[in-house]
Write a protein that holds these residues in place. Structure first.
Motif: not given
Length: 529
Positions: A114-123, A511-515
């Motif tokens: 959940a902490d990464l979800d908003p950043f996944y969307a922006r990636a 790569t998606l998680t890296i970004t």
């Protein structure tokens, strides 16, 4: 702006708010995000704007563990980094991947999905992906093909998205060149890190070219984003003030190296009337190219002590014309060049890829011939499907990157990679396949021919070239190199970016998680730097 440290007058010192080392997906994303927030960025690339043998040779090292891997050819030292030859498959890590597990020591991140979800969307825009949706329930009303009628509390249809794949040099080089807040220097190799005397703050880094030029970079914060192997190598070589290397107070830098075990084995044989059209090929809907696999439900993964795994169904056709067994390195090089030419560009590493085509000419010729025939022949239904996966490994402190006596032209010690592929990991995969087969059989859809032996044959596992875990994230400095903000525990202003901070690898391509992590780190540095 982009400058070449090998040409013109060498600056005595380069300064900025943040220094980012590495121009792969992590480094470029981080630099662009920081620049948009008004921060000045010094972006360093050890190679040039395109592939160069002399720079690439700095990655050479030894393999002393499982040998189905290469430590040099698997990564690229040039602008854009290894995005220059990644295949583009993307998915976020699962919530399960972030959780501690009693059955797997060292499992779990100090952050959640959940902490990464908003950043996944922006990636997603960085990687030219469709909407941020990876739940089959979000796609089932759009895609006209049905999922296999399996019990959803036991087996899930897993969704991946396919990037074109995005080449960061092609997409972002001119953006970086035009950005006044970014000073990107090519042929700028980090050779040492200096701390304030007796302190825990990085005061500067030393940068050299292969032809002997040298300068110093000073910033408020420093980020090393050079990949899962090189990040560890840089810290281990920084021994001038800390004899064990930076961040290595607890002998953790380089440990917990993990990769995805690329394995194609076990065979699902379905009844003739079972509709499998959803699985063998990619589908284009709602602005996304999606691929489906089969995944054991996370509750079952924990109950049965399995590793996380997503298996794709590779069609095994009765007619060889429809088989893709020609897709070796030669075909990948040929198809990459063809796609690049079709976009009006000259392929990078043209000479190297041409050599790959010539060296594997038989496979390339077979591929061309079969693709031509497929245009005129009716496709015959697949008789069976092999399970292909980038299978997860459990975190293993004995799987590691270490330094060897051999040095590169810059004076840095090269690495030895001791990648451990264990019988336990493969037996967990065997049990995963068994469970999938049981569920397919219970639904009356077909049967499974098991392809993982007991005891397992370790040689079936090949590297996915997903180098992860060597500067792992953990809240406890005795269990990880960086904290939840990717900051090296024993420093105040040195950060690591990329897959080296992964605590677990899951089964999603990284790569998606890296970004996403790079965007998240930029948010924090924009405030503190």
């Amino acid at each position: 702006m982009i400058f070449d440290l090998q040409t013109g007058e060498t600056p005595k010192e380069i300064t900025g708010d943040v220094c980012v080392v590495g121009t792969g997906p992590a480094g470029v994303t981080l630099a662009l995000e920081l620049a948009r927030k008004g921060r000045s960025v010094v972006l360093l690339e050890g190679g040039g704007e395109a592939y160069e043998e002399s720079s690439q040779a700095l990655y050479e090292g030894a393999v002393i563990g499982h040998d189905h891997i290469d430590v040099a050819a698997s990564r690229l030292r040039q602008f854009g980094g290894t995005s220059g030859h990644w295949t583009g498959l993307c998915a976020p890590l699962d919530a399960l991947d972030f959780e501690p597990r009693a059955d797997i020591p060292h499992h779990g991140w100090p952050i959640t999905r959940a902490d990464l979800d908003p950043f996944y969307a922006r990636a997603h825009p960085y990687l030219d992906l469709g909407p941020y949706r990876y739940d089959w329930q979000d796609w089932r009303s759009i895609v006209p093909f049905p999922a296999l009628p399996l019990d959803p509390t036991k087996i899930l249809t897993d969704v991946y998205q396919q990037s074109p794949p995005t080449r960061f040099a092609e997409k972002f080089m001119e953006t970086v060149r035009a950005e006044p807040k970014i000073a990107c220097w090519t042929h700028a190799n980090l050779v040492d890190v200096t701390l304030e005397e007796g302190g825990d703050v990085v005061s500067s880094i030393a940068v050299h070219t292969l032809d002997g030029r040298a300068t110093t970079v000073r910033a408020k914060a420093y980020v090393i984003a050079c990949g899962g192997i090189e990040n560890a190598r840089i810290l281990l070589n920084a021994r001038k003030q800390r004899p064990a290397g930076l961040g290595n107070e607890h002998d953790l830098v380089g440990r917990f190296y993990t990769d995805h075990m690329t394995i194609e084995t076990s065979m699902l044989l379905f009844r003739d009337d079972v509709d499998t059209r959803l699985y063998p090929t990619s589908l284009n809907y709602d602005g996304a190219e999606i691929l489906m696999g089969l995944k054991v439900h996370p509750d079952v993964v924990k109950e049965r002590n399995l590793n996380n795994n997503s298996a794709f169904l590779v069609a095994d056709y009765g007619d060889a014309v429809f088989s893709d067994d020609f897709r070796n390195y030669g075909w990948v090089a040929f198809s990459t060049m063809l796609k690049t030419f079709s976009r009006g560009h000259v392929p990078d590493r043209f000479a190297e890829r041409t050599c790959d085509v010539v060296d594997d000419l038989g496979s390339v010729a077979t591929g061309i011939y079969r693709h031509a025939l497929r245009r005129v022949l009716p496709e015959k239904p697949a008789q069976a499907f092999r399970l292909r996966q980038d299978a997860e490994q459990a975190p293993n402190p004995d799987s590691r990157v270490t330094l060897i006596a051999d040095t590169d032209p810059l004076g840095l010690q090269r690495i030895a990679l001791d990648w451990r592929v264990t019988s336990d990991d493969l037996l967990r995969l065997r049990r995963t396949h068994q469970f999938i087969g049981e569920q397919v059989g219970a639904a009356g859809l077909g049967r499974l021919q098991l392809g993982v032996s007991d005891p397992p044959d370790l040689s079936i596992a090949y590297s996915g070239y997903h180098h992860m875990g060597t500067t792992r994230m953990h809240a406890d400095p005795r269990q990880g190199v960086v904290d939840a903000d990717c900051r090296v525990h024993s420093t105040k202003n040195l950060y690591m970016a990329g897959s080296s901070v992964f605590t677990t690898g899951g089964c999603a391509n990284p790569t998606l998680t890296i970004t996403a992590l790079a965007i998240r780190l930029a948010e924090r540095l924009a405030v503190s730097a």
